[in-house]
Scaffold this motif. Structure first.
Motif, PDB file in Angstrom:
ATOM      1  N   HIS A  23      14.148  -7.039  -7.670  1.00  0.00           N
ATOM      2  CA  HIS A  23      13.321  -5.840  -7.708  1.00  0.00           C
ATOM      3  C   HIS A  23      11.864  -6.131  -8.040  1.00  0.00           C
ATOM      4  O   HIS A  23      10.950  -5.739  -7.305  1.00  0.00           O
ATOM      5  CB  HIS A  23      13.908  -4.868  -8.740  1.00  0.00           C
ATOM      6  N   ASP A  24      11.614  -6.804  -9.135  1.00  0.00           N
ATOM      7  CA  ASP A  24      10.228  -7.026  -9.560  1.00  0.00           C
ATOM      8  C   ASP A  24       9.448  -7.846  -8.544  1.00  0.00           C
ATOM      9  O   ASP A  24       8.262  -7.593  -8.297  1.00  0.00           O
ATOM     10  CB  ASP A  24      10.196  -7.744 -10.917  1.00  0.00           C
ATOM     11  N   GLN A  25      10.104  -8.812  -7.936  1.00  0.00           N
ATOM     12  CA  GLN A  25       9.427  -9.694  -6.985  1.00  0.00           C
ATOM     13  C   GLN A  25       8.916  -8.928  -5.769  1.00  0.00           C
ATOM     14  O   GLN A  25       7.864  -9.242  -5.219  1.00  0.00           O
ATOM     15  CB  GLN A  25      10.377 -10.807  -6.529  1.00  0.00           C
ATOM     16  N   TRP A  26       9.683  -7.910  -5.344  1.00  0.00           N
ATOM     17  CA  TRP A  26       9.333  -7.197  -4.119  1.00  0.00           C
ATOM     18  C   TRP A  26       8.735  -5.811  -4.368  1.00  0.00           C
ATOM     19  O   TRP A  26       7.868  -5.355  -3.605  1.00  0.00           O
ATOM     20  CB  TRP A  26      10.576  -7.055  -3.221  1.00  0.00           C
ATOM     21  N   HIS A  27       9.192  -5.118  -5.406  1.00  0.00           N
ATOM     22  CA  HIS A  27       8.799  -3.723  -5.557  1.00  0.00           C
ATOM     23  C   HIS A  27       7.355  -3.564  -6.035  1.00  0.00           C
ATOM     24  O   HIS A  27       6.627  -2.692  -5.534  1.00  0.00           O
ATOM     25  CB  HIS A  27       9.748  -3.012  -6.527  1.00  0.00           C
ATOM     26  N   TYR A  28       6.934  -4.389  -6.972  1.00  0.00           N
ATOM     27  CA  TYR A  28       5.562  -4.243  -7.459  1.00  0.00           C
ATOM     28  C   TYR A  28       4.524  -4.515  -6.368  1.00  0.00           C
ATOM     29  O   TYR A  28       3.543  -3.765  -6.258  1.00  0.00           O
ATOM     30  CB  TYR A  28       5.332  -5.161  -8.668  1.00  0.00           C
ATOM     31  N   PRO A  29       4.716  -5.551  -5.536  1.00  0.00           N
ATOM     32  CA  PRO A  29       3.760  -5.719  -4.429  1.00  0.00           C
ATOM     33  C   PRO A  29       3.754  -4.535  -3.464  1.00  0.00           C
ATOM     34  O   PRO A  29       2.699  -4.169  -2.931  1.00  0.00           O
ATOM     35  CB  PRO A  29       4.235  -7.000  -3.739  1.00  0.00           C
ATOM     36  N   MET A  30       4.930  -3.908  -3.239  1.00  0.00           N
ATOM     37  CA  MET A  30       4.956  -2.739  -2.364  1.00  0.00           C
ATOM     38  C   MET A  30       4.182  -1.576  -2.987  1.00  0.00           C
ATOM     39  O   MET A  30       3.435  -0.869  -2.295  1.00  0.00           O
ATOM     40  CB  MET A  30       6.398  -2.318  -2.088  1.00  0.00           C
ATOM     41  N   CYS A  31       4.366  -1.358  -4.285  1.00  0.00           N
ATOM     42  CA  CYS A  31       3.595  -0.308  -4.963  1.00  0.00           C
ATOM     43  C   CYS A  31       2.105  -0.608  -4.905  1.00  0.00           C
ATOM     44  O   CYS A  31       1.279   0.298  -4.711  1.00  0.00           O
ATOM     45  CB  CYS A  31       4.049  -0.170  -6.417  1.00  0.00           C
ATOM     46  N   ASP A  32       1.755  -1.870  -5.068  1.00  0.00           N
ATOM     47  CA  ASP A  32       0.364  -2.296  -4.984  1.00  0.00           C
ATOM     48  C   ASP A  32      -0.195  -2.013  -3.592  1.00  0.00           C
ATOM     49  O   ASP A  32      -1.316  -1.489  -3.446  1.00  0.00           O
ATOM     50  CB  ASP A  32       0.282  -3.790  -5.309  1.00  0.00           C
ATOM     51  N   ASP A  33       0.583  -2.338  -2.549  1.00  0.00           N
ATOM     52  CA  ASP A  33       0.156  -2.045  -1.176  1.00  0.00           C
ATOM     53  C   ASP A  33      -0.019  -0.544  -0.958  1.00  0.00           C
ATOM     54  O   ASP A  33      -0.933  -0.117  -0.245  1.00  0.00           O
ATOM     55  CB  ASP A  33       1.182  -2.588  -0.177  1.00  0.00           C
ATOM     56  N   LEU A  34       0.866   0.243  -1.546  1.00  0.00           N
ATOM     57  CA  LEU A  34       0.773   1.696  -1.402  1.00  0.00           C
ATOM     58  C   LEU A  34      -0.530   2.217  -1.999  1.00  0.00           C
ATOM     59  O   LEU A  34      -1.238   3.022  -1.383  1.00  0.00           O
ATOM     60  CB  LEU A  34       1.972   2.357  -2.072  1.00  0.00           C
ATOM     61  N   LEU A  35      -0.869   1.765  -3.191  1.00  0.00           N
ATOM     62  CA  LEU A  35      -2.107   2.204  -3.834  1.00  0.00           C
ATOM     63  C   LEU A  35      -3.328   1.752  -3.040  1.00  0.00           C
ATOM     64  O   LEU A  35      -4.306   2.509  -2.908  1.00  0.00           O
ATOM     65  CB  LEU A  35      -2.176   1.676  -5.262  1.00  0.00           C
ATOM     66  N   ARG A  36      -3.273   0.553  -2.505  1.00  0.00           N
ATOM     67  CA  ARG A  36      -4.387   0.061  -1.686  1.00  0.00           C
ATOM     68  C   ARG A  36      -4.546   0.893  -0.419  1.00  0.00           C
ATOM     69  O   ARG A  36      -5.673   1.143   0.038  1.00  0.00           O
ATOM     70  CB  ARG A  36      -4.179  -1.414  -1.342  1.00  0.00           C
ATOM     71  N   ALA A  37      -3.418   1.314   0.162  1.00  0.00           N
ATOM     72  CA  ALA A  37      -3.487   2.138   1.371  1.00  0.00           C
ATOM     73  C   ALA A  37      -4.111   3.494   1.070  1.00  0.00           C
ATOM     74  O   ALA A  37      -4.929   3.998   1.846  1.00  0.00           O
ATOM     75  CB  ALA A  37      -2.088   2.304   1.955  1.00  0.00           C
ATOM     76  N   ILE A  38      -3.721   4.098  -0.050  1.00  0.00           N
ATOM     77  CA  ILE A  38      -4.319   5.389  -0.435  1.00  0.00           C
ATOM     78  C   ILE A  38      -5.820   5.225  -0.639  1.00  0.00           C
ATOM     79  O   ILE A  38      -6.627   6.049  -0.197  1.00  0.00           O
ATOM     80  CB  ILE A  38      -3.648   5.933  -1.698  1.00  0.00           C
ATOM     81  N   ASP A  39      -6.200   4.152  -1.315  1.00  0.00           N
ATOM     82  CA  ASP A  39      -7.615   3.886  -1.557  1.00  0.00           C
ATOM     83  C   ASP A  39      -8.370   3.718  -0.244  1.00  0.00           C
ATOM     84  O   ASP A  39      -9.483   4.244  -0.076  1.00  0.00           O
ATOM     85  CB  ASP A  39      -7.741   2.622  -2.414  1.00  0.00           C
ATOM     86  N   TYR A  40      -7.751   3.012   0.701  1.00  0.00           N
ATOM     87  CA  TYR A  40      -8.422   2.805   1.986  1.00  0.00           C
ATOM     88  C   TYR A  40      -8.519   4.104   2.778  1.00  0.00           C
ATOM     89  O   TYR A  40      -9.521   4.364   3.444  1.00  0.00           O
ATOM     90  CB  TYR A  40      -7.695   1.742   2.797  1.00  0.00           C
ATOM     91  N   LEU A  41      -7.497   4.947   2.689  1.00  0.00           N
ATOM     92  CA  LEU A  41      -7.556   6.245   3.345  1.00  0.00           C
ATOM     93  C   LEU A  41      -8.730   7.069   2.805  1.00  0.00           C
ATOM     94  O   LEU A  41      -9.510   7.641   3.584  1.00  0.00           O
ATOM     95  CB  LEU A  41      -6.246   6.998   3.140  1.00  0.00           C
ATOM     96  N   ILE A  42      -8.883   7.115   1.492  1.00  0.00           N
ATOM     97  CA  ILE A  42     -10.004   7.852   0.893  1.00  0.00           C
ATOM     98  C   ILE A  42     -11.332   7.246   1.351  1.00  0.00           C
ATOM     99  O   ILE A  42     -12.302   7.963   1.667  1.00  0.00           O
ATOM    100  CB  ILE A  42      -9.908   7.836  -0.642  1.00  0.00           C
ATOM    101  N   HIS A  43     -11.396   5.928   1.406  1.00  0.00           N
ATOM    102  CA  HIS A  43     -12.612   5.233   1.845  1.00  0.00           C
ATOM    103  C   HIS A  43     -12.980   5.629   3.274  1.00  0.00           C
ATOM    104  O   HIS A  43     -14.146   5.959   3.560  1.00  0.00           O
ATOM    105  CB  HIS A  43     -12.394   3.725   1.744  1.00  0.00           C
TER     106      HIS A  43
ATOM    107  N   LEU B  42     -12.037   8.306   4.929  1.00  0.00           N
ATOM    108  CA  LEU B  42     -12.400   9.717   4.958  1.00  0.00           C
ATOM    109  C   LEU B  42     -13.822   9.927   4.451  1.00  0.00           C
ATOM    110  O   LEU B  42     -14.576  10.750   4.995  1.00  0.00           O
ATOM    111  CB  LEU B  42     -11.415  10.535   4.121  1.00  0.00           C
ATOM    112  N   ASP B  43     -14.199   9.182   3.419  1.00  0.00           N
ATOM    113  CA  ASP B  43     -15.569   9.267   2.923  1.00  0.00           C
ATOM    114  C   ASP B  43     -16.570   8.833   3.993  1.00  0.00           C
ATOM    115  O   ASP B  43     -17.591   9.491   4.213  1.00  0.00           O
ATOM    116  CB  ASP B  43     -15.731   8.385   1.675  1.00  0.00           C
ATOM    117  N   LEU B  44     -16.281   7.718   4.658  1.00  0.00           N
ATOM    118  CA  LEU B  44     -17.191   7.203   5.677  1.00  0.00           C
ATOM    119  C   LEU B  44     -17.374   8.199   6.818  1.00  0.00           C
ATOM    120  O   LEU B  44     -18.467   8.306   7.382  1.00  0.00           O
ATOM    121  CB  LEU B  44     -16.661   5.874   6.233  1.00  0.00           C
ATOM    122  N   LEU B  45     -16.309   8.916   7.144  1.00  0.00           N
ATOM    123  CA  LEU B  45     -16.352   9.835   8.276  1.00  0.00           C
ATOM    124  C   LEU B  45     -16.705  11.264   7.863  1.00  0.00           C
ATOM    125  O   LEU B  45     -16.745  12.168   8.700  1.00  0.00           O
ATOM    126  CB  LEU B  45     -15.001   9.832   8.990  1.00  0.00           C
ATOM    127  N   GLY B  46     -16.960  11.466   6.568  1.00  0.00           N
ATOM    128  CA  GLY B  46     -17.355  12.785   6.095  1.00  0.00           C
ATOM    129  C   GLY B  46     -16.241  13.813   6.114  1.00  0.00           C
ATOM    130  O   GLY B  46     -16.507  15.018   6.268  1.00  0.00           O
TER     131      GLY B  46
END
Length: 447
Positions: free
Chosen positions: A299-319, A321-325
């Motif tokens: 679990h720890d080996q795989w789940h934490y990187p997936m959660c990390d990827d999820l947060l990065r994806a949300i951050d990139y989505l906001i980024h 959206l900001d660029l495109l107004g």
């Protein structure tokens, strides 16, 4: 390239075009609102993210739990990693948990202790995305777009294992993002031998003087037909691609200048396409998923990187959206079909004999964007990851007069906020739930 060749090419790259009965038009002035669902497929573990619990449920101690604003969150306990960050355009390490909550502590609404009522992937997926336990109802973005702007050429974009629309609006299914873009280029400029190249099948005088006008007239006649046959609907979108530079054929101008981010996180390219479609005015809602959260082993080996990827994806989505107004016009809902086991029968650990975690029906949701008052935490769980009751009027924890949160309550608030709660299109999808003041306007009458 004719219509038949276009449809064959679309199918070969995993793209299915969904069309409304009305002729597609250029909608590059569409201001929104837009609706996005991000799904953590497989069953995330909230205790490894936004509902932290120390040992013995997890491998970290209670003293390692982090705090930003009203949010407590887990420490990152996965393997060290250097991953590409498209926001900063460089690789970085495993501290993204901290950066995410520091950056968005005033924007996030986190709902904890949602009872999914199931251990089943299929049932939980429908419950999380559509608010209904037991039937495949339309995903919320599909409902919202069907009730407001079904005339957009790609009104609802869907990537993942839940393409349900309930027949309200057709879904544009996205497989390969690069294949999708390539086929749009081929269709919008069918005289080019290769998309983006200079070689042509015919000289420009012949093409622009005779072939293109005849081709456009034919697709216009088909798309303007009063019938709603599959042929007329497909001709509608083909006509939009070929004749409306601000429509489907204009998606390229809103993609990253350096090309799609097609490495690292699989959601990055999906986000780039989704936000470009929003900006081009051809889509109003989208559902995407990040897979592999079903960590029955290691679990720890795989789940934490997936959660990390999820947060990065949300951050990139906001980024993006900001660029495109567009940020102020987009509502984002992040969910999963259930959580992971807190403790086994012996009570000694949250891990099975393969150091994995199995299914547990208690989950949560994260919301951001338009209509979401951030910096708020609703609900909670006890030390056994069982849901705490919430007062339906105040949303405060209330063991006396409170209720257990369920997905349909969140979905009803979303419908009320979107102004679609009483829309006749949803008569077959009525939710039986109390209306909670989760979102702005969700405790007021429908518009």
């Amino acid at each position: 390239m004719d219509r038949r060749d276009f449809l064959k090419l679309a199918g070969s790259c995993g793209l299915m075009l969904g069309l409304d009965n009305r002729p597609a038009q250029s909608q590059n002035n569409f201001p929104g609102p837009f609706w996005v669902s991000i799904f953590a497929e497989g069953g995330w573990d909230p205790t490894c993210l936004f509902d932290p619990k120390g040992q013995p449920i997890n491998s970290y101690g209670a003293g390692e739990i982090r705090q930003e604003g009203v949010f407590s969150y887990a420490p990152y306990k996965g393997p060290a990693r250097n991953v590409w960050n498209p926001v900063t355009q460089q690789e970085d390490g495993q501290d993204f948990y901290d950066r995410f909550f520091q950056k968005y502590k005033n924007d996030l609404l986190i709902v904890r202790g949602i009872d999914m009522g199931t251990f089943s992937h299929e049932t939980g997926r429908a419950y999380a995305l559509a608010g209904n336990l037991g039937q495949s109802w339309p995903a919320f973005p599909a409902m919202a777009v069907a009730c407001t702007r079904p005339d957009l050429p790609m009104a609802y974009m869907s990537q993942g294992n839940y393409p349900e629309t309930g027949g309200l609006v057709a879904a544009t299914r996205i497989g390969s993002v690069q294949g999708f873009i390539t086929n749009l280029q081929r269709t919008s400029e069918p005289n080019l031998v290769h998309p983006g190249g200079n070689d042509r099948f015919m000289n420009d005088d012949l093409w622009n003087g005779i072939i293109r006008p005849a081709m456009n007239a034919r697709t216009k006649n088909l798309s303007s037909s009063s019938s709603s046959t599959p042929q007329s609907r497909r001709a509608s979108i083909l006509h939009a691609v070929r004749t409306s530079p601000g429509s489907l054929g204009g998606l390229n101008q809103f993609l990253p200048e350096g090309g799609l981010t097609d490495w690292g996180n699989p959601l990055f390219a999906q986000i780039e396409l989704m936000t470009a479609a929003f900006k081009a005015g051809v889509a109003g809602g989208a559902s995407v998923q990040l897979s592999s959260f079903d960590t029955h082993e290691n679990h720890d080996q795989w789940h934490y990187p997936m959660c990390d990827d999820l947060l990065r994806a949300i951050d990139y989505l906001i980024h993006r959206l900001d660029l495109l107004g567009l940020r102020e016009q987009v509502t984002i809902v992040v969910s999963s079909e259930f959580g992971r086991t807190p403790l086994y029968d012996n009570g000694s650990s949250g891990y099975n004999d393969k150091m994995g975690k199995d299914h547990h029906p208690i989950s949560g949701m994260m919301l951001m964007g338009r209509g979401v008052k951030g910096g708020r935490l609703v609900g909670g769980t006890d030390d056994k990851v069982l849901p705490l009751k919430v007062n339906p009027a105040t949303l405060a924890l209330d063991d006396v007069d409170g209720i257990i949160l369920r997905p349909e309550m969140i979905h009803l608030a979303l419908r009320r906020f979107a102004g679609i709660e009483t829309n006749p299109l949803l008569n077959a999808f009525v939710l039986d739930a109390p209306l909670l003041p989760i979102l702005e306007g969700a405790n007021k009458g429908s518009s």
